[in-house]
Design a protein around this motif. Structure first.
Motif, PDB file in Angstrom:
ATOM      1  N   HIS A   1      30.216  37.347  25.793  1.00 32.57           N
ATOM      2  CA  HIS A   1      31.167  37.730  26.839  1.00 32.57           C
ATOM      3  C   HIS A   1      30.945  36.923  28.115  1.00 32.57           C
ATOM      4  O   HIS A   1      31.901  36.635  28.837  1.00 32.57           O
ATOM      5  N   HIS A   2      29.696  36.563  28.383  1.00 30.53           N
ATOM      6  CA  HIS A   2      29.360  35.859  29.615  1.00 30.53           C
ATOM      7  C   HIS A   2      28.598  34.578  29.311  1.00 30.53           C
ATOM      8  O   HIS A   2      27.916  34.478  28.282  1.00 30.53           O
ATOM      9  N   ALA A   3      28.744  33.630  30.187  1.00 34.63           N
ATOM     10  CA  ALA A   3      27.856  32.467  30.199  1.00 34.63           C
ATOM     11  C   ALA A   3      26.741  32.769  31.210  1.00 34.63           C
ATOM     12  O   ALA A   3      26.939  33.528  32.159  1.00 34.63           O
ATOM     13  N   LEU A   4      25.588  32.169  30.974  1.00 36.40           N
ATOM     14  CA  LEU A   4      24.432  32.464  31.828  1.00 36.40           C
ATOM     15  C   LEU A   4      23.899  31.202  32.492  1.00 36.40           C
ATOM     16  O   LEU A   4      23.984  30.111  31.916  1.00 36.40           O
ATOM     17  N   ILE A   5      23.385  31.359  33.685  1.00 33.24           N
ATOM     18  CA  ILE A   5      22.566  30.330  34.326  1.00 33.24           C
ATOM     19  C   ILE A   5      21.128  30.801  34.179  1.00 33.24           C
ATOM     20  O   ILE A   5      20.709  31.780  34.804  1.00 33.24           O
ATOM     21  N   SER A   6      20.368  30.101  33.309  1.00 35.77           N
ATOM     22  CA  SER A   6      19.035  30.564  32.915  1.00 35.77           C
ATOM     23  C   SER A   6      17.986  29.505  33.238  1.00 35.77           C
ATOM     24  O   SER A   6      18.315  28.321  33.406  1.00 35.77           O
TER      25      SER A   6
ATOM     26  N   GLY B   1      40.949  31.863  23.214  1.00 39.59           N
ATOM     27  CA  GLY B   1      41.087  30.459  22.861  1.00 39.59           C
ATOM     28  C   GLY B   1      42.479  29.886  22.997  1.00 39.59           C
ATOM     29  O   GLY B   1      42.660  28.675  22.862  1.00 39.59           O
ATOM     30  N   THR B   2      43.482  30.697  23.265  1.00 39.46           N
ATOM     31  CA  THR B   2      44.844  30.204  23.408  1.00 39.46           C
ATOM     32  C   THR B   2      45.052  29.648  24.810  1.00 39.46           C
ATOM     33  O   THR B   2      44.403  30.076  25.772  1.00 39.46           O
ATOM     34  N   ALA B   3      45.963  28.697  24.916  1.00 41.15           N
ATOM     35  CA  ALA B   3      46.279  28.124  26.224  1.00 41.15           C
ATOM     36  C   ALA B   3      47.006  29.152  27.081  1.00 41.15           C
ATOM     37  O   ALA B   3      47.887  29.876  26.595  1.00 41.15           O
ATOM     38  N   ASN B   4      46.656  29.226  28.342  1.00 36.58           N
ATOM     39  CA  ASN B   4      47.269  30.178  29.267  1.00 36.58           C
ATOM     40  C   ASN B   4      48.574  29.588  29.808  1.00 36.58           C
ATOM     41  O   ASN B   4      48.717  29.290  30.999  1.00 36.58           O
ATOM     42  N   ILE B   5      49.522  29.418  28.888  1.00 40.03           N
ATOM     43  CA  ILE B   5      50.794  28.756  29.207  1.00 40.03           C
ATOM     44  C   ILE B   5      51.942  29.653  28.762  1.00 40.03           C
ATOM     45  O   ILE B   5      51.917  30.209  27.659  1.00 40.03           O
ATOM     46  N   GLU B   6      52.939  29.803  29.598  1.00 45.89           N
ATOM     47  CA  GLU B   6      54.176  30.492  29.234  1.00 45.89           C
ATOM     48  C   GLU B   6      55.312  29.479  29.299  1.00 45.89           C
ATOM     49  O   GLU B   6      55.595  28.906  30.355  1.00 45.89           O
ATOM     50  N   LYS B   7      55.964  29.263  28.160  1.00 40.22           N
ATOM     51  CA  LYS B   7      57.012  28.246  28.074  1.00 40.22           C
ATOM     52  C   LYS B   7      58.374  28.851  28.373  1.00 40.22           C
ATOM     53  O   LYS B   7      58.735  29.901  27.844  1.00 40.22           O
ATOM     54  N   ARG B   8      59.125  28.145  29.221  1.00 34.78           N
ATOM     55  CA  ARG B   8      60.477  28.563  29.573  1.00 34.78           C
ATOM     56  C   ARG B   8      61.393  27.347  29.554  1.00 34.78           C
ATOM     57  O   ARG B   8      60.945  26.229  29.385  1.00 34.78           O
ATOM     58  N   GLY B   9      62.689  27.606  29.745  1.00 31.79           N
ATOM     59  CA  GLY B   9      63.649  26.514  29.828  1.00 31.79           C
ATOM     60  C   GLY B   9      64.440  26.290  28.559  1.00 31.79           C
ATOM     61  O   GLY B   9      65.358  25.472  28.547  1.00 31.79           O
TER      62      GLY B   9
ATOM     63  N   GLY C   1      48.500  28.006  37.526  1.00 35.89           N
ATOM     64  CA  GLY C   1      48.181  29.397  37.826  1.00 35.89           C
ATOM     65  C   GLY C   1      47.197  29.985  36.840  1.00 35.89           C
ATOM     66  O   GLY C   1      47.323  29.791  35.640  1.00 35.89           O
ATOM     67  N   GLY C   2      46.209  30.715  37.346  1.00 36.61           N
ATOM     68  CA  GLY C   2      45.266  31.398  36.468  1.00 36.61           C
ATOM     69  C   GLY C   2      44.296  30.451  35.790  1.00 36.61           C
ATOM     70  O   GLY C   2      44.100  29.306  36.206  1.00 36.61           O
ATOM     71  N   ARG C   3      43.705  30.921  34.694  1.00 38.33           N
ATOM     72  CA  ARG C   3      42.723  30.149  33.971  1.00 38.33           C
ATOM     73  C   ARG C   3      43.418  29.143  33.066  1.00 38.33           C
ATOM     74  O   ARG C   3      44.605  29.250  32.750  1.00 38.33           O
ATOM     75  N   PHE C   4      42.656  28.147  32.633  1.00 39.26           N
ATOM     76  CA  PHE C   4      43.210  27.122  31.752  1.00 39.26           C
ATOM     77  C   PHE C   4      43.341  27.637  30.316  1.00 39.26           C
ATOM     78  O   PHE C   4      44.345  27.406  29.649  1.00 39.26           O
ATOM     79  N   VAL C   5      42.306  28.312  29.830  1.00 36.94           N
ATOM     80  CA  VAL C   5      42.257  28.807  28.450  1.00 36.94           C
ATOM     81  C   VAL C   5      41.913  30.285  28.480  1.00 36.94           C
ATOM     82  O   VAL C   5      41.006  30.703  29.216  1.00 36.94           O
ATOM     83  N   ASN C   6      42.635  31.092  27.700  1.00 35.56           N
ATOM     84  CA  ASN C   6      42.326  32.516  27.610  1.00 35.56           C
ATOM     85  C   ASN C   6      41.033  32.745  26.838  1.00 35.56           C
ATOM     86  O   ASN C   6      40.547  31.851  26.136  1.00 35.56           O
ATOM     87  N   LYS C   7      40.497  33.948  26.923  1.00 35.67           N
ATOM     88  CA  LYS C   7      39.247  34.251  26.252  1.00 35.67           C
ATOM     89  C   LYS C   7      39.362  34.100  24.736  1.00 35.67           C
ATOM     90  O   LYS C   7      38.391  33.771  24.062  1.00 35.67           O
TER      91      LYS C   7
END
Length: 319
Positions: free
Chosen positions: A167-172, A35-43, A27-33
């Motif tokens: 903030h953005h990547a560009l196609i230049s 730099g942290t992993a977009n992971i929520e640990k449960r269990g 779900g969502g992006r792989f890495v947050n802006k």
């Protein structure tokens, strides 16, 4: 899908991404802006899956200071209640004829003096219970300040890559073709050497009727530099070997994809290697733009001026 039609078959996949390939479970992006992993640990119980040391080291300065001051105020308030419950008459030096607020306030400040082991001597405990409580509070105070000192040292001494990404990547425009461009800059008075960059493309595509995450290593024009003193623009030439070959502006809007950026560099101050990460989803990519120049020579021609406020500035252009 347009993605399957335009995806370059010559592009080589990257099997060492560390992210799952099952797109339906992700779900969502792989890495947050940041730099942290977009992971929520449960269990597991919260106390088992949270490192309080890492939490206190990584949290923002304002939150760290707020927790310290809140702990100091609350613990002294608790001890003041206990002192008052035992009896004000067991705190020699407190005016027993004063109002409740006056007596409680004096008990609170006696607690603060005991907790910090200052002990001005104006108020002193009498009786076994009050003396035992003040001795226990003094021990807790010593241990608390030792922990706080260790946390302060850990926060100041933690190797940190003081790098900011655009903030953005560009196609230049790039030569006769196009290029994916990402800019970064050091923003502290640090000396970075031997900087290495790796850029990975992650996309959710459909293969044999099932959605899967595919990762591609994006080759850079320059993936290593000797010194990182000015801004560094990472350039991925979009050639016929690139997975982004033949991608149009509409493809970027319709496709679910993400650019992962990994930077490692050596910091002379820490004498250690530091790392920074970020990511750009396809909707954070500006098509048909070019970064503005960030630096220029000084008026007396003796220094190079790096304008940090121009990190995110770009000019629109046409291919």
């Amino acid at each position: 899908m347009a993605l399957l039609k335009n995806l370059n078959s010559k592009a080589k996949t990257d099997g060492n991404s560390g992210f799952g390939t099952n797109a339906n479970s992700y779900g969502g992006r792989f890495v947050n802006k940041n730099g942290t992993a977009n992971i929520e640990k449960r269990g597991m119980h919260l106390l088992q899956r949270i490192s309080w040391y890492h939490t206190m080291i990584e949290m923002p300065n304002w939150k760290f200071m707020l927790i310290l001051f809140s702990f100091y105020i609350i613990i002294n308030f608790i001890f003041a209640i206990i002192y008052y419950a035992i009896g004000i008459e067991h705190l020699d030096g407190i005016n027993a004829s004063g109002s409740f607020l006056t007596q409680f306030g004096q008990a609170y400040f006696f607690s603060a003096q005991t907790f910090t082991t200052v002990g001005y001597g104006h108020i002193s405990p009498t009786g076994f219970l009050t003396s035992a409580l003040s001795a226990a509070e003094a021990l807790i105070g010593l241990l608390s300040f030792a922990i706080a000192t260790g946390l302060f040292f850990g926060r100041f001494s933690k190797p940190t890559a003081f790098l900011k990404f655009s903030h953005h990547a560009l196609i230049s425009p790039y030569g006769e073709n196009k290029g994916l461009m990402i800019r970064l800059v050091p923003f502290k008075n640090t000396n970075f050497t031997d900087a290495t960059a790796k850029v990975t493309l992650g996309m959710s595509i459909e293969e044999n009727g099932q959605k899967t995450n595919k990762f591609y290593n994006l080759e850079l024009e320059l993936d290593r530099i000797n010194a990182l003193s000015l801004s560094w623009t990472l350039v991925h030439p979009i050639t016929e070997n690139s997975p982004l070959y033949n991608f149009t502006e509409e493809d970027f809007k319709r496709t679910q994809g993400e650019i992962l950026v990994f930077i490692t560099t050596f910091d002379d101050m820490y004498s250690n290697t530091v790392a920074a990460r970020t990511s750009y989803t396809f909707n954070e990519i500006i098509y048909g733009a070019k970064f503005s120049t960030m630096y220029n020579r000084s008026k007396d021609n003796t220094k190079t001026i790096l304008h940090l406020d121009k990190l995110n500035q770009y000019d629109t252009t046409n291919f």
